[in-house]
Design an enzyme around this catalytic site. Structure first.
Site, PDB file in Angstrom:
ATOM      1  N   THR A 126      -0.230   3.137  -5.357  1.00 18.09           N
ATOM      2  CA  THR A 126       1.096   3.186  -5.240  1.00 18.09           C
ATOM      3  C   THR A 126       1.702   3.595  -6.615  1.00 18.09           C
ATOM      4  OG1 THR A 126       3.307   2.056  -4.316  1.00 18.09           O
ATOM      5  CG2 THR A 126       1.599   0.592  -5.738  1.00 18.09           C
ATOM      6  N   GLY A 186       4.068  -0.135  -1.412  1.00 18.57           N
ATOM      7  CA  GLY A 186       3.609  -0.765  -2.625  1.00 18.57           C
ATOM      8  C   GLY A 186       5.258  -1.078  -3.197  1.00 18.57           C
ATOM      9  N   VAL A 190       0.728  -1.274  -0.102  1.00 17.55           N
ATOM     10  CA  VAL A 190      -0.041  -0.005  -0.003  1.00 17.55           C
ATOM     11  C   VAL A 190       1.067   1.275  -0.079  1.00 17.55           C
ATOM     12  CG1 VAL A 190      -1.954   1.103   1.244  1.00 17.55           C
ATOM     13  CG2 VAL A 190      -1.665  -1.365   1.472  1.00 17.55           C
ATOM     14  N   SER A 191       0.668   2.068  -1.080  1.00 16.11           N
ATOM     15  CA  SER A 191       1.559   3.261  -1.032  1.00 16.11           C
ATOM     16  C   SER A 191       2.988   3.132  -0.815  1.00 16.11           C
ATOM     17  CB  SER A 191       0.719   4.309  -0.053  1.00 16.11           C
ATOM     18  OG  SER A 191       1.255   5.635  -0.193  1.00 16.11           O
ATOM     19  N   TRP A 192       3.415   3.393   0.167  1.00 13.63           N
ATOM     20  CA  TRP A 192       4.898   3.516   0.195  1.00 13.63           C
ATOM     21  C   TRP A 192       5.371   1.883   0.123  1.00 13.63           C
ATOM     22  CZ3 TRP A 192       7.905   0.916   3.992  1.00 13.63           C
ATOM     23  CH2 TRP A 192       9.095   1.221   4.110  1.00 13.63           C
TER      24      TRP A 192
END
Length: 273
Positions: A132, A110, A106-108
Site C-alpha cells: 500500500t 491499506g 491491503v492495497s486500497w
C-alpha cells in the site's frame, strides 16, 4: 445470521446491520488471548480473496467485511470517504463486543487501515500495511497499469483478466497464470457503483501529513515486483511512521494471495512480539 454453510468449522459468515448499512462479515475463529485481527481488503475484492491468508493464521482470530458496494454488502446511497469506512469498522467491532484490534490493510484497504489507526487510535493495538501507499501523494505505478486498474473490466471479463494479471500484479502471476481463475472468482463481487465509490473514496486522500503521529507498532510489507504500488512507497512510509519496520518479499502486489502461508507467518510473528 449465517449466510454461508461452507467452512463452517473455521469461518462464521453473516450479515450484520451497522446503523443503516448492511455488512457481510466473515470471522475466522481463533484463540481469544489477544485482540482479533481486523482486515481491510483491496479494491473490488470480496472477503473470499483473503480466505487463504486467514486460513493460514495459526494463533489469531480474524474479522473482515465486504466494503459497501462489494460482495454481499449493498452499495450505500451516496459516496463515502476513508473516515466513513473507519467509523463503520469501529462500530462493527464494538457491536461484536471487541474493545481492541490489530489491523491489516491491503492495497486500497491499506488506506482504510491507516485512517482507522489514526482516527480510532485507542482501539488499534498494532498495524500491518500490505502493498500500500500514503494515498494520492505517492510514487505511482506505470500509467498503463494504473489505467487498467481504473476500470472494473478485469472483474467482469475473465479472459481480459488472464491477459492483464501478470502486468498488473507482477510476481507470482507472471510465473503461475493458473492463479488468475481463483483471483477472478474472489474479485467478481464489485458492482459498477461500488467500484466507483471505492475510487472516489481515495480521490485526494493522503496520510502523509499525519503518518508521523501514528503511535502503533507498524509492520510494512512490500513486494519487490509490484507494478501497482512500487517499493519506494513502503520505504517512504517506513521512514515516516515512528515505530515501524519494512519487510520486502520477492513477489508482486498480491503476495497475500500467492504466498498466504508465508505472509501469515510474518504477520503472526509481528503480532506475537
Amino acid at each position: 445470521m449465517s449466510d454461508d454453510g461452507s467452512d463452517s468449522d473455521e469461518f462464521e459468515v453473516r450479515t450484520i446491520e451497522v446503523g443503516t448499512q448492511s455488512l457481510r462479515v466473515a470471522i475466522r475463529r481463533g484463540p481469544k488471548g489477544r485482540p482479533p485481527l481486523l482486515l481491510f481488503n483491496g479494491i473490488g475484492a470480496r472477503w473470499e480473496l483473503a480466505k487463504p491468508f486467514m486460513r493460514a493464521l495459526k494463533r489469531t482470530e480474524a474479522i473482515i467485511f465486504d466494503v459497501p458496494g462489494v460482495g454481499g454488502s449493498p452499495a450505500p446511497p451516496r459516496p463515502y470517504r476513508p473516515s466513513t469506512i473507519a467509523r463503520l469498522a469501529e462500530r462493527l467491532i464494538t457491536q461484536l463486543g471487541r474493545r481492541r484490534v490489530d489491523v491489516v490493510g491491503v492495497s486500497w484497504g491499506g488506506g482504510m487501515a491507516q485512517q482507522f489507526a489514526h482516527q480510532h487510535y485507542s482501539m488499534c493495538r498494532k498495524l500491518v500495511l500490505v502493498a500500500t501507499s500514503p494515498g494520492a501523494i505517492m510514487v505511482p505505478g506505470s500509467p498503463g497499469v494504473l489505467w487498467k486498474m481504473a476500470t472494473p473490466r478485469r472483474y467482469l471479463d475473465r479472459e481480459y483478466m488472464r491477459r492483464v494479471a501478470p502486468e498488473i500484479y507482477g510476481g507470482g502471476f507472471r510465473r503461475a497464470p493458473e492463479l488468475v481463475d481463483a483471483l477472478a472468482s474472489a474479485m467478481s463481487g464489485a458492482s459498477h457503483i461500488g467500484y466507483a465509490y471505492q475510487l472516489l473514496a481515495m480521490a485526494g486522500w493522503t496520510s502523509l501529513p499525519w503518518l508521523w503521529t501514528l503511535k502503533q507498532p507498524t509492520l510494512i510489507l512490500a513486494g519487490r515486483d509490484d507494478p501497482i504500488v512500487p517499493l519506494a512507497n513502503g520505504r517512504l512510509m517506513a521512514r515516516l511512521i515512528p515505530s515501524s519496520r519494512l519487510e520486502i518479499l520477492d513477489d508482486g502486489h498480491l503476495f497475500m494471495v500467492t504466498r498466504p502461508a508465508e505472509t501469515a507467518a510474518i504477520v503472526e510473528k509481528f503480532l506475537d512480539e
